[in-house]
Design a protein around this motif. Structure first.
Motif, PDB file in Angstrom:
ATOM      1  N   ALA B  18       0.841  -1.197   0.000  1.00  0.00           N
ATOM      2  CA  ALA B  18       0.000   0.000   0.000  1.00  0.00           C
ATOM      3  C   ALA B  18       0.875   1.245   0.000  1.00  0.00           C
ATOM      4  O   ALA B  18       2.021   1.212   0.483  1.00  0.00           O
ATOM      5  CB  ALA B  18      -0.923   0.014   1.219  1.00  0.00           C
ATOM      6  N   VAL B  19       0.329   2.317  -0.535  1.00  0.00           N
ATOM      7  CA  VAL B  19       0.988   3.616  -0.506  1.00  0.00           C
ATOM      8  C   VAL B  19       0.007   4.633   0.064  1.00  0.00           C
ATOM      9  O   VAL B  19      -1.149   4.695  -0.373  1.00  0.00           O
ATOM     10  CB  VAL B  19       1.425   4.080  -1.914  1.00  0.00           C
ATOM     11  CG1 VAL B  19       2.110   5.451  -1.824  1.00  0.00           C
ATOM     12  CG2 VAL B  19       2.330   3.057  -2.553  1.00  0.00           C
ATOM     13  N   ILE B  20       0.468   5.400   1.022  1.00  0.00           N
ATOM     14  CA  ILE B  20      -0.344   6.454   1.621  1.00  0.00           C
ATOM     15  C   ILE B  20       0.342   7.786   1.340  1.00  0.00           C
ATOM     16  O   ILE B  20       1.548   7.929   1.563  1.00  0.00           O
ATOM     17  CB  ILE B  20      -0.504   6.250   3.137  1.00  0.00           C
ATOM     18  CG1 ILE B  20      -1.198   4.912   3.422  1.00  0.00           C
ATOM     19  CG2 ILE B  20      -1.288   7.398   3.754  1.00  0.00           C
ATOM     20  CD1 ILE B  20      -1.211   4.532   4.899  1.00  0.00           C
ATOM     21  N   ASN B  21      -0.426   8.726   0.833  1.00  0.00           N
ATOM     22  CA  ASN B  21       0.130  10.016   0.448  1.00  0.00           C
ATOM     23  C   ASN B  21      -0.301  11.128   1.398  1.00  0.00           C
ATOM     24  O   ASN B  21      -1.391  11.102   1.955  1.00  0.00           O
ATOM     25  CB  ASN B  21      -0.317  10.362  -0.966  1.00  0.00           C
ATOM     26  CG  ASN B  21       0.137   9.325  -1.974  1.00  0.00           C
ATOM     27  OD1 ASN B  21       1.326   9.068  -2.119  1.00  0.00           O
ATOM     28  ND2 ASN B  21      -0.810   8.690  -2.651  1.00  0.00           N
ATOM     29  N   CYS B  22       0.580  12.106   1.538  1.00  0.00           N
ATOM     30  CA  CYS B  22       0.330  13.251   2.400  1.00  0.00           C
ATOM     31  C   CYS B  22       0.743  14.492   1.629  1.00  0.00           C
ATOM     32  O   CYS B  22       1.892  14.586   1.167  1.00  0.00           O
ATOM     33  CB  CYS B  22       1.149  13.107   3.679  1.00  0.00           C
ATOM     34  SG  CYS B  22       1.136  14.526   4.792  1.00  0.00           S
ATOM     35  N   SER B  23      -0.159  15.433   1.498  1.00  0.00           N
ATOM     36  CA  SER B  23       0.110  16.594   0.663  1.00  0.00           C
ATOM     37  C   SER B  23      -0.213  17.874   1.428  1.00  0.00           C
ATOM     38  O   SER B  23      -1.255  17.981   2.058  1.00  0.00           O
ATOM     39  CB  SER B  23      -0.753  16.515  -0.601  1.00  0.00           C
ATOM     40  OG  SER B  23      -0.495  17.589  -1.443  1.00  0.00           O
ATOM     41  N   SER B  24       0.700  18.842   1.349  1.00  0.00           N
ATOM     42  CA  SER B  24       0.521  20.099   2.061  1.00  0.00           C
ATOM     43  C   SER B  24       0.490  21.259   1.078  1.00  0.00           C
ATOM     44  O   SER B  24       1.150  21.224   0.030  1.00  0.00           O
ATOM     45  CB  SER B  24       1.658  20.297   3.057  1.00  0.00           C
ATOM     46  OG  SER B  24       1.616  21.579   3.639  1.00  0.00           O
ATOM     47  N   SER B  25      -0.253  22.289   1.450  1.00  0.00           N
ATOM     48  CA  SER B  25      -0.293  23.496   0.615  1.00  0.00           C
ATOM     49  C   SER B  25       0.800  24.486   1.011  1.00  0.00           C
ATOM     50  O   SER B  25       0.994  25.506   0.362  1.00  0.00           O
ATOM     51  CB  SER B  25      -1.664  24.168   0.729  1.00  0.00           C
ATOM     52  OG  SER B  25      -1.916  24.521   2.070  1.00  0.00           O
ATOM     53  N   LYS B  26       1.513  24.170   2.090  1.00  0.00           N
ATOM     54  CA  LYS B  26       2.553  25.059   2.595  1.00  0.00           C
ATOM     55  C   LYS B  26       3.915  24.372   2.513  1.00  0.00           C
ATOM     56  O   LYS B  26       4.022  23.145   2.526  1.00  0.00           O
ATOM     57  CB  LYS B  26       2.295  25.412   4.065  1.00  0.00           C
ATOM     58  CG  LYS B  26       0.908  25.948   4.355  1.00  0.00           C
ATOM     59  CD  LYS B  26       0.758  27.382   3.956  1.00  0.00           C
ATOM     60  CE  LYS B  26      -0.600  27.923   4.393  1.00  0.00           C
ATOM     61  NZ  LYS B  26      -0.798  29.321   3.951  1.00  0.00           N
ATOM     62  N   ALA B  27       4.965  25.185   2.459  1.00  0.00           N
ATOM     63  CA  ALA B  27       6.323  24.650   2.482  1.00  0.00           C
ATOM     64  C   ALA B  27       6.572  23.940   3.806  1.00  0.00           C
ATOM     65  O   ALA B  27       6.079  24.376   4.850  1.00  0.00           O
ATOM     66  CB  ALA B  27       7.336  25.783   2.300  1.00  0.00           C
ATOM     67  N   LEU B  28       7.300  22.860   3.757  1.00  0.00           N
ATOM     68  CA  LEU B  28       7.495  22.026   4.929  1.00  0.00           C
ATOM     69  C   LEU B  28       8.950  21.919   5.331  1.00  0.00           C
ATOM     70  O   LEU B  28       9.848  21.896   4.479  1.00  0.00           O
ATOM     71  CB  LEU B  28       6.947  20.619   4.674  1.00  0.00           C
ATOM     72  CG  LEU B  28       5.454  20.526   4.341  1.00  0.00           C
ATOM     73  CD1 LEU B  28       5.089  19.095   3.989  1.00  0.00           C
ATOM     74  CD2 LEU B  28       4.609  21.027   5.495  1.00  0.00           C
ATOM     75  N   TYR B  29       9.171  21.815   6.638  1.00  0.00           N
ATOM     76  CA  TYR B  29      10.504  21.557   7.167  1.00  0.00           C
ATOM     77  C   TYR B  29      10.709  20.050   7.341  1.00  0.00           C
ATOM     78  O   TYR B  29      11.781  19.529   7.069  1.00  0.00           O
ATOM     79  CB  TYR B  29      10.666  22.274   8.507  1.00  0.00           C
ATOM     80  CG  TYR B  29      11.938  21.949   9.234  1.00  0.00           C
ATOM     81  CD1 TYR B  29      11.943  21.051  10.302  1.00  0.00           C
ATOM     82  CD2 TYR B  29      13.144  22.546   8.866  1.00  0.00           C
ATOM     83  CE1 TYR B  29      13.105  20.753  10.979  1.00  0.00           C
ATOM     84  CE2 TYR B  29      14.311  22.247   9.541  1.00  0.00           C
ATOM     85  CZ  TYR B  29      14.287  21.357  10.595  1.00  0.00           C
ATOM     86  OH  TYR B  29      15.446  21.052  11.253  1.00  0.00           O
TER      87      TYR B  29
END
Lengths: 112, 111
Positions: B18-29
């Protein structure tokens, strides 16, 4: 293996009362956090604490809430004048600042 | 501001991937991954720092593409013990270590 501990595991209180949730972070960790999770929802950040002061807090963490490190081992969350919507699982976490955050088992707060 | 995870839920047979994705609208550290079983605390799996690194932990690995502000968690040859809700936690700067948790992905592994 070191772990974060929390007491009590379950706290029932009447609306308007004050509660204190207690946490003992992992001993060599310097960063401490409180999160809450309303049943069935995601984990929400409340506050981070470092060097005996709050480093960041969320909009949830208003004047009703306060944190304290009263001694070298405990980290507490005080909720004044509890409301029904404060009912949730409250997690304490700690980290060394460079790695992941390690969560305690949580305190289930029920406000009646 | 809350990271969005996909899929919301996935059902697997033992041994499947399985693959789980995580997406942000902001720049991440950084991106942290946690697994939470019902009625228990989130358990830390791994942290990925900006720089586009990839990490592995037994049969669970993850990647972080800071340009796309996305991270993916890869579970291979799933086991029954992998069942739970997976959360990504994103950190926008390294100063406060404040984590914003994603919407969660419920993973159920069946025999």
């Amino acid at each position: 293996e070191p772990e974060v501990t929390q007491t009590p595991s379950h706290q029932v209180t009447q609306m308007g009362q004050e509660v204190i949730l207690r946490c003992v972070p992992i001993s060599n960790h310097l960063y401490f956090y409180w999160y809450r999770q309303i049943l069935g929802q995601k984990v929400e950040f409340l506050v981070s604490f470092y060097n005996n002061e709050i480093s960041e807090k969320s909009e949830i963490f208003d004047d009703q809430f306060s944190v304290e490190r009263p001694d070298g081992s405990n980290f507490t969350l005080k909720i004044r004048s509890t409301k029904l919507e404060d009912s949730a699982m409250y997690f304490c976490a700690s980290s060394d600042g460079a790695g992941g955050q390690f969560f305690g088992p949580g305190t289930r707060l029920t406000v009646l | 501001q809350q990271p969005v995870q996909s899929p919301q839920a996935v059902i697997l047979r033992e041994g499947e991937d399985a693959v789980i994705n995580c997406s942000s609208s902001k720049a991440l550290y950084s991106v942290h991954w946690y697994r939470q079983k019902h009625g228990e605390a989130p358990v830390f799996l791994m942290i990925l720092l900006k720089g586009g690194e990839q990490k592995g932990h037994e049969k669970i690995s993850a990647s972080f593409n800071e340009k796309k502000q996305q991270s993916s968690l890869y579970l291979t040859a799933s086991q029954l013990s992998y069942s739970g809700t997976y959360f990504c936690g994103t950190e926008r700067d390294g100063a406060t270590n404040k984590l914003i948790f994603g919407t969660g992905t419920l993973l159920a592994v069946q025999p």
